[in-house]
Write a protein that holds these residues in place. Structure first.
Motif, PDB file in Angstrom:
ATOM      1  N   GLU A  51       0.831  -1.206   0.000  1.00 42.92           N
ATOM      2  CA  GLU A  51       0.000   0.000   0.000  1.00 42.92           C
ATOM      3  C   GLU A  51       0.863   1.252   0.000  1.00 42.92           C
ATOM      4  N   THR A  52       1.851   1.295   0.888  1.00 45.59           N
ATOM      5  CA  THR A  52       2.697   2.488   0.962  1.00 45.59           C
ATOM      6  C   THR A  52       3.499   2.680  -0.317  1.00 45.59           C
ATOM      7  N   ARG A  53       3.979   1.579  -0.886  1.00 48.96           N
ATOM      8  CA  ARG A  53       4.709   1.667  -2.151  1.00 48.96           C
ATOM      9  C   ARG A  53       3.814   2.216  -3.251  1.00 48.96           C
ATOM     10  N   LEU A  54       2.624   1.657  -3.382  1.00 49.16           N
ATOM     11  CA  LEU A  54       1.732   2.052  -4.467  1.00 49.16           C
ATOM     12  C   LEU A  54       1.346   3.521  -4.358  1.00 49.16           C
ATOM     13  N   ILE A  55       0.996   3.957  -3.151  1.00 44.89           N
ATOM     14  CA  ILE A  55       0.618   5.361  -2.950  1.00 44.89           C
ATOM     15  C   ILE A  55       1.789   6.285  -3.288  1.00 44.89           C
ATOM     16  N   SER A  56       2.993   5.914  -2.861  1.00 47.68           N
ATOM     17  CA  SER A  56       4.171   6.740  -3.140  1.00 47.68           C
ATOM     18  C   SER A  56       4.505   6.758  -4.631  1.00 47.68           C
ATOM     19  N   ILE A  57       4.338   5.619  -5.294  1.00 44.42           N
ATOM     20  CA  ILE A  57       4.661   5.553  -6.724  1.00 44.42           C
ATOM     21  C   ILE A  57       3.639   6.322  -7.560  1.00 44.42           C
ATOM     22  N   ILE A  58       2.381   6.293  -7.168  1.00 46.27           N
ATOM     23  CA  ILE A  58       1.373   7.121  -7.856  1.00 46.27           C
ATOM     24  C   ILE A  58       1.789   8.584  -7.777  1.00 46.27           C
ATOM     25  N   ALA A 200      16.556   3.131  -3.459  1.00 46.16           N
ATOM     26  CA  ALA A 200      15.957   2.678  -2.202  1.00 46.16           C
ATOM     27  C   ALA A 200      14.458   2.509  -2.414  1.00 46.16           C
ATOM     28  N   ASP A 201      13.822   1.848  -1.482  1.00 48.36           N
ATOM     29  CA  ASP A 201      12.396   1.551  -1.607  1.00 48.36           C
ATOM     30  C   ASP A 201      11.562   2.828  -1.672  1.00 48.36           C
ATOM     31  N   SER A 202      10.506   2.771  -2.470  1.00 48.09           N
ATOM     32  CA  SER A 202       9.615   3.925  -2.635  1.00 48.09           C
ATOM     33  C   SER A 202       8.899   4.300  -1.344  1.00 48.09           C
ATOM     34  N   ALA A 203       8.732   3.334  -0.435  1.00 46.55           N
ATOM     35  CA  ALA A 203       7.998   3.597   0.803  1.00 46.55           C
ATOM     36  C   ALA A 203       8.709   4.596   1.711  1.00 46.55           C
ATOM     37  N   PHE A 204       9.996   4.848   1.479  1.00 47.52           N
ATOM     38  CA  PHE A 204      10.703   5.831   2.306  1.00 47.52           C
ATOM     39  C   PHE A 204      10.112   7.232   2.145  1.00 47.52           C
ATOM     40  N   THR A 205       9.457   7.513   1.035  1.00 49.31           N
ATOM     41  CA  THR A 205       8.862   8.845   0.818  1.00 49.31           C
ATOM     42  C   THR A 205       7.395   8.887   1.223  1.00 49.31           C
ATOM     43  N   PHE A 206       6.863   7.782   1.743  1.00 49.31           N
ATOM     44  CA  PHE A 206       5.449   7.729   2.107  1.00 49.31           C
ATOM     45  C   PHE A 206       5.142   8.727   3.222  1.00 49.31           C
ATOM     46  N   GLN A 207       4.051   9.482   3.037  1.00 51.27           N
ATOM     47  CA  GLN A 207       3.641  10.486   4.007  1.00 51.27           C
ATOM     48  C   GLN A 207       2.371  10.041   4.728  1.00 51.27           C
ATOM     49  N   MET A 334      -0.984   2.235  10.140  1.00 50.03           N
ATOM     50  CA  MET A 334       0.009   1.200  10.443  1.00 50.03           C
ATOM     51  C   MET A 334       1.414   1.796  10.535  1.00 50.03           C
ATOM     52  N   THR A 335       1.704   2.767   9.688  1.00 53.15           N
ATOM     53  CA  THR A 335       3.015   3.417   9.728  1.00 53.15           C
ATOM     54  C   THR A 335       3.203   4.175  11.030  1.00 53.15           C
ATOM     55  N   GLU A 336       2.156   4.874  11.463  1.00 54.03           N
ATOM     56  CA  GLU A 336       2.243   5.600  12.737  1.00 54.03           C
ATOM     57  C   GLU A 336       2.376   4.636  13.917  1.00 54.03           C
ATOM     58  N   ILE A 337       1.739   3.484  13.823  1.00 55.95           N
ATOM     59  CA  ILE A 337       1.913   2.467  14.869  1.00 55.95           C
ATOM     60  C   ILE A 337       3.382   2.066  14.955  1.00 55.95           C
ATOM     61  N   LEU A 338       3.983   1.801  13.809  1.00 57.84           N
ATOM     62  CA  LEU A 338       5.391   1.405  13.774  1.00 57.84           C
ATOM     63  C   LEU A 338       6.306   2.495  14.323  1.00 57.84           C
TER      64      LEU A 338
END
Length: 450
Positions: A51-58, A200-207, A334-338
């Protein structure tokens, strides 16, 4: 509905019907404008990482090609995908069947650009079928003369047959961007000669969304003992014994993922799953008793829930534990939980990635090359990575884990410098993905946003 950049003298929402026909049927685009992009990945699986990858890549695609680019997202599970992706005039969710070859070929034929967006792209850890879907997509794009890019992906262990397929088909990819140097090296050793860059993985830019801050505390509905503090240790688990998913015409209903795909189950594997739950339960209880911490079991994919529930059922202190699952919480939550646990033990790659922004001390118990590649780039592989596959038959693996947890809980800043440096470097590399995409398209003569 198709939306493209508006041009004077062109009607039908800016799409010349003759030009559209030529693009879609012959893979030709004489004016070099990318109007349609397909994002091929593990979409709709209630998987936080995907999910985080897809949102960031969009977001990356729209930054490079403009907000009006038409994005198509194929999925085996439309309902789940709609939980976090909203369809609109410029974004189309495209359900495909389990036997996907014809549907993927039809979708690819309509595109101007294809991106492979699944992190676990060149590996068969989960199932060969997933790998074949990505290689088939590449093959189709190549046959229609449509550019195809593997976007911040990984490479892992493969069977002899799948190595042969990857070497034969991945060469047809116009550009492969890997998310670790380890993955790039693996592809090169396989004989893949397509252009390869590593970032690096696209999820690093996930907001995340501001309202999701501290989700873990707002949903921590347990009776904490007076013997424990408010500190939380996150444990991101995965049942190693379910994989790979295999293709069968029939099987037990409880082992069905989605026909014709079934989880790998046998009496031996079932016993191994029970033992894994028991060992995790014992370690969770030990952390509670020794360090006075509470335990958050973090299910990055819905498929992790049965193991997490079995662990809690085997615990002596279940009231000090809570399960947080991607089936209940969205990617931002889920990201905020982590990012709000005090310490993390993870068997999930994206749990490690998404927690890094908060510089959470962490230890990995990995079962495939993904965590190994990440921890190698973070320079954490020697001290904080436990290889479950090589050590699982050793009684020392759980002692090794316990000792490492004790050491890092007592001195949480011991790996802070490496985590801090690693996050800064990986975030910068992740931001390069869209830069590389833009440079590639410009070099090929395609029109992109300035």
């Amino acid at each position: 509905m198709e939306i493209t950049p508006k041009k004077k003298g062109i009607e039908n929402n800016g799409v010349d019907s003759k030009l559209k026909f030529k693009i879609n049927t012959k893979g030709e685009n004489p004016d070099k404008i990318i109007r349609k992009v397909m994002l091929m990945g593990y979409n709709g699986a209630n998987n936080t990482g995907s999910e985080t990858r897809l949102i960031s890549i969009i977001e990356d695609v729209r930054k490079v090609l403009g907000p009006d680019v038409q994005i198509t997202i194929p999925t085996l599970n439309e309902e789940n995908l709609r939980r976090y992706i909203k369809e609109d005039s410029n974004l189309n969710i495209a359900p495909i069947p389990s036997i996907f070859f014809f549907a993927i070929r039809t979708l690819v034929k309509e595109q101007d650009l294809v991106l492979l967006v699944e992190g676990s792209c060149y590996m068969d850890t989960w199932t060969s079928a997933l790998l074949w879907a990505f290689l088939w997509t590449t093959k189709c794009a190549n046959s229609f003369n449509i550019p195809c890019i593997a976007y911040a992906v990984d490479a892992g262990d493969l069977s002899v047959f799948n190595k042969f397929l990857v070497k034969r088909e991945a060469i047809k990819t116009d550009l492969i961007i890997t998310r670790t140097s380890y993955a790039a090296d693996k592809l090169l050793k396989m004989g893949v000669t397509a252009p390869i860059k590593h970032t690096a993985d696209s999820a690093f830019t996930f907001q995340t969304e501001p309202e999701d801050y501290n989700t873990i505390k707002k949903n921590w509905n347990i009776e904490t003992s007076s013997e424990t503090t408010d500190d939380i240790v996150g444990i991101a688990v995965i049942d190693f014994n379910l994989w790979p998913v295999v293709i069968r015409p029939w099987g037990r209903k409880e082992n069905l993922y989605k026909w014709p795909y079934y989880f790998s189950r046998s009496p031996k594997r079932i016993l191994a799953s029970k033992d894994l739950a028991y060992k995790w339960a014992a370690e969770a209880d030990r952390i509670i008793e020794t360090h006075r911490k509470n335990i958050a079991f973090i299910c990055m994919e819905e498929l992790d829930e049965p193991l997490a529930k079995n662990i809690v059922n085997n615990m002596r202190h279940p009231k000090n534990a809570r399960i947080f699952s991607s089936s209940e919480f969205n990617a931002s939550q889920m990201t905020e939980i982590l990012r709000n646990v005090d310490f993390l033990v993870t068997s999930r790659y994206h749990a490690a990635v998404l927690s890094l922004e908060a510089r959470i001390p962490q230890i990995a118990v990995g079962h495939d090359p993904r965590l190994k590649g990440l921890y190698k780039d973070l320079e954490l592989d020697e001290d904080y990575l436990i290889d479950y596959i090589s050590e699982r038959n050793s009684i020392n693996i759980w002692n090794h884990l316990s000792n490492s947890i004790d050491e890092l809980i007592k001195n949480p800043r011991k790996n802070y410098d490496k985590i801090n440096k690693g996050f800064v470097e990986h975030l910068a590399k992740s931001k390069k993905n869209r830069v590389i995409l833009k440079e590639f398209l410009e070099k090929k003569g395609w029109d992109v946003e300035s």
